[in-house]
Design a protein around this motif. Structure first.
Motif, short mmCIF file in Angstrom:
data_model
loop_
_atom_site.label_atom_id
_atom_site.label_comp_id
_atom_site.label_asym_id
_atom_site.label_seq_id
_atom_site.Cartn_x
_atom_site.Cartn_y
_atom_site.Cartn_z
N LEU A 92 12.38 10.45 -9.78
CA LEU A 92 12.00 10.14 -11.16
C LEU A 92 10.72 10.83 -11.63
O LEU A 92 10.46 10.91 -12.83
N HIS A 93 9.91 11.28 -10.68
CA HIS A 93 8.64 11.95 -11.00
C HIS A 93 7.72 11.07 -11.86
O HIS A 93 7.08 11.54 -12.80
N VAL A 94 7.74 9.78 -11.57
CA VAL A 94 6.85 8.80 -12.22
C VAL A 94 6.27 7.97 -11.06
O VAL A 94 6.99 7.67 -10.11
N PRO A 95 4.98 7.60 -11.13
CA PRO A 95 4.41 6.76 -10.06
C PRO A 95 5.15 5.42 -9.93
O PRO A 95 5.43 4.77 -10.94
N VAL A 96 5.49 5.05 -8.69
CA VAL A 96 6.23 3.81 -8.43
C VAL A 96 5.39 2.91 -7.52
O VAL A 96 4.78 3.40 -6.57
N PHE A 97 5.35 1.61 -7.84
CA PHE A 97 4.64 0.64 -7.02
C PHE A 97 5.58 -0.50 -6.66
O PHE A 97 6.27 -1.02 -7.53
N VAL A 98 5.60 -0.85 -5.39
CA VAL A 98 6.56 -1.86 -4.91
C VAL A 98 5.79 -3.06 -4.35
O VAL A 98 4.76 -2.89 -3.69
N GLU A 99 6.28 -4.24 -4.64
CA GLU A 99 5.69 -5.48 -4.13
C GLU A 99 6.83 -6.45 -3.81
O GLU A 99 7.95 -6.28 -4.28
N ASN A 100 6.54 -7.46 -3.02
CA ASN A 100 7.48 -8.54 -2.77
C ASN A 100 7.83 -9.24 -4.09
O ASN A 100 6.98 -9.40 -4.97
N ASP A 101 9.09 -9.66 -4.24
CA ASP A 101 9.55 -10.22 -5.52
C ASP A 101 8.82 -11.50 -5.93
O ASP A 101 8.50 -11.69 -7.11
N CYS A 102 8.53 -12.37 -4.97
CA CYS A 102 7.81 -13.62 -5.32
C CYS A 102 6.38 -13.31 -5.77
O CYS A 102 5.86 -13.95 -6.69
N ARG B 151 16.10 -2.09 6.08
CA ARG B 151 15.01 -2.23 7.03
C ARG B 151 14.17 -0.97 6.95
O ARG B 151 14.72 0.13 7.09
N ASP B 152 12.89 -1.15 6.65
CA ASP B 152 11.94 -0.03 6.70
C ASP B 152 12.35 1.15 5.81
O ASP B 152 12.61 2.26 6.30
N LEU B 153 12.38 0.92 4.53
CA LEU B 153 12.73 1.99 3.57
C LEU B 153 11.53 2.23 2.66
O LEU B 153 11.03 1.30 2.03
N ASN B 154 11.07 3.48 2.57
CA ASN B 154 9.96 3.77 1.66
C ASN B 154 10.49 4.00 0.25
O ASN B 154 10.75 5.13 -0.17
N LEU B 155 10.67 2.90 -0.46
CA LEU B 155 11.28 2.93 -1.79
C LEU B 155 10.41 3.70 -2.78
O LEU B 155 10.94 4.40 -3.66
N LYS B 156 9.10 3.57 -2.63
CA LYS B 156 8.17 4.29 -3.52
C LYS B 156 8.43 5.81 -3.45
O LYS B 156 8.71 6.45 -4.47
N GLU C 242 0.84 -1.21 0.00
CA GLU C 242 0.00 0.00 0.00
C GLU C 242 0.87 1.25 0.00
O GLU C 242 0.65 2.19 -0.76
N THR C 243 1.85 1.25 0.89
CA THR C 243 2.69 2.44 1.05
C THR C 243 3.96 2.39 0.20
O THR C 243 4.64 3.40 0.03
N GLY C 244 4.32 1.19 -0.29
CA GLY C 244 5.56 1.05 -1.06
C GLY C 244 6.80 0.96 -0.18
O GLY C 244 7.92 1.20 -0.63
N ARG C 245 6.59 0.58 1.06
CA ARG C 245 7.66 0.48 2.04
C ARG C 245 8.25 -0.94 2.01
O ARG C 245 7.53 -1.91 2.11
#
Lengths: 327, 327
Positions: free
Chosen positions: B110-120, B98-103, B85-88
């Motif tokens: 980059l000024h582009v929307p970023v979405f992060v999920e677990n790799d698997c 540990r606990d990095l908000n990569l999004k 949800e948060t991209g953390r």
């Protein structure tokens, strides 16, 4: 239009088990107005069992002074895989049934809509909807008795999966070299933590000469052993029974951890005869073992608890099923 | 309005791993137009890794002759639990994070929307959406490599569960008295069937004097062993490696059966380095063992197969994520 309005008022939930059939009449607020119970007499055949289900349903309605024309729908939990779309009981070994369309058969007699689901699914639905007031979006109900089964609520809905067989947790292998299971494999959850597994371990211990108060209660042959005997033996200080029950709880805790790791539910609720009788000993061990085996982060704010519905989970859940399918 | 229309055309999928970062530029038909790859250099710290992710993304765009203003969104698969949800990124041991908000961090650069999920999860999404054309409503992707992870698609959607940790299949206990796992418990799936588990068994066998072609390839210390070495050793007739790989496949089959019993998926798709290199030996054993251990009825029309996406599953899945989150 009075009939149609009043018709919407009530539902009946039926718990169809291998030894007894129970039915409960509920209003839309899920208050139980009356219930009835008959022996299943499964050995007398399919036709007779069907008649007994009908009798049990009629009795619940009569006791609640409600006509079947006032019943909106009937929900049934059946022991085994069920095709819940068609209402077909695929296989029910405890009843000796194979491929019976219970929905059709009962609707043609009772003229009320009938919905059929697997019994563990129905109990889990009852726990989620009534005991937990519909709150958990993701939960699993695990039932420890003669066998072991479970039901899954995912995203707020009963989850059946592709072959509608989801929830077969009893044959999750936990100890690949462990004791033989009824299914022919080794070390299934059911072969380690069901009442049958406990019975086998105790029977072997007694035969090898270990002391147990159970032989005073039941004689050398422990086959008549119920969960209540285990509770009484532990209460009277039987260390053999205590140890075997604790071991079963330990394995149940590992199974819970496996599920928490895989599915990340919010609630894991345990029920069934073993938990009803031995909650005091088993639940702490189950929760502690699950916490130990679950991966960091997976158990945060997760509740592992025993159901308070006990024997009523089936009729409550079947009534919820009936209400949901007609709303 | 030309910008806004063209902006909708492309997505970038990023596979952020412990040793390498890959990015792919895709159009809306999920055709890959270009890709790029850089070393992660995780040991050099979080800031540098972030810069390298940005470099990899920019390279993919440049190679495809697309400006970042034409990119609709960027999806990222990260190794560890992610709050999608948060991209953390909650915890990524291979990166030391540990606990990095990569999004947030990447969006501000980059000024582009970023979405992060677990790799698997991302790989499973790629397999379901592209390789299997979105067909299976219920599937699990299981990835065997250094470790073991999985992703779940239930009712057509990625399933994260209550704590967003669903899919931790690597620590499902299969052999409670089995070999020690990195997590401190015994007999987890990962301790029985990962490349690490295979390595440990082979190292111990070689140290106890057993013969293997691996020592000719790698010397007595097998730490540099990759899945490709295992493939080559088996191809050259190394019976020790063959036996250890088969044993791992057997355990993978039991794990698959446990999942089929619990969730009744339509597809179980296996991937990861071990499967890519050893599919010929492992997949038959996995499918046969799963069929043997699964309960009657649960495996009907269920497909157990190896993914064809191989190393591209991550960038494909991350692109699907980017597209879905912005559609």
């Amino acid at each position: 239009m009075e009939t149609s309005a009043s018709k919407a008022e009530f539902v009946i939930g039926v718990d169809l088990g291998g030894t007894k059939i129970m039915a409960g009449l509920f209003n839309r607020q899920m208050e139980c107005l009356s219930h009835s119970k008959v022996r299943t007499k499964a050995q007398k055949g399919q036709e007779l069992v069907k008649e007994r289900i009908v009798r049990c349903i009629r009795e619940a309605a009569e006791k609640g002074q409600v006509g079947l024309d006032q019943v909106r729908a009937i929900g049934i939990g059946a022991p085994g895989p069920v095709d819940s779309e068609t209402g077909r009981v695929v296989f029910a070994p405890n009843l000796g049934w194979r491929d019976l369309n219970l929905k059709q058969e009962l609707e043609s007699i009772l003229h009320v809509p009938v919905f059929v689901e697997n019994d563990c699914n129905v109990c889990t639905l009852g726990i989620q909807a009534v005991e937990l007031r519909g709150n958990p979006r993701h939960m699993i109900g695990i039932f420890l008795g003669t066998g072991i089964g479970s039901g899954l609520i995912l995203n707020g809905q009963l989850f059946n999966g592709f072959n509608r067989t989801a929830g077969e947790i009893g044959h999750m292998v936990l100890d690949v070299n462990g004791p033989e299971c009824g299914c022919g494999k080794k070390g299934c959850f059911e072969a380690l933590a069901s009442r049958t597994a406990i019975f086998k371990r105790l029977q072997a211990a007694v035969e090898s000469g270990q002391e147990s108060l159970l032989t005073q209660m039941l004689g050398k042959d422990l086959r008549r052993m119920r969960s209540s005997h285990l509770r009484k033996a532990v209460a009277r200080g039987d260390s053999l029974v205590d140890q075997v029950v604790r071991q079963a709880a330990h394995f149940a805790g590992i199974a819970v951890a496996n599920v928490v790791n895989l599915l990340s539910p919010e609630f894991v609720v345990l029920g069934g005869g073993l938990i009803e009788q031995l909650e005091d000993i088993m639940m702490t061990i189950i929760a502690d073992t699950a916490s130990h085996y679950a991966m960091p982060g997976t158990m945060k704010e997760v509740s592992i608890q025993a159901s308070r519905l006990a024997d009523d989970a089936g009729i409550v859940g079947a009534s919820v099923l009936a209400l949901r399918r007609t709303t």
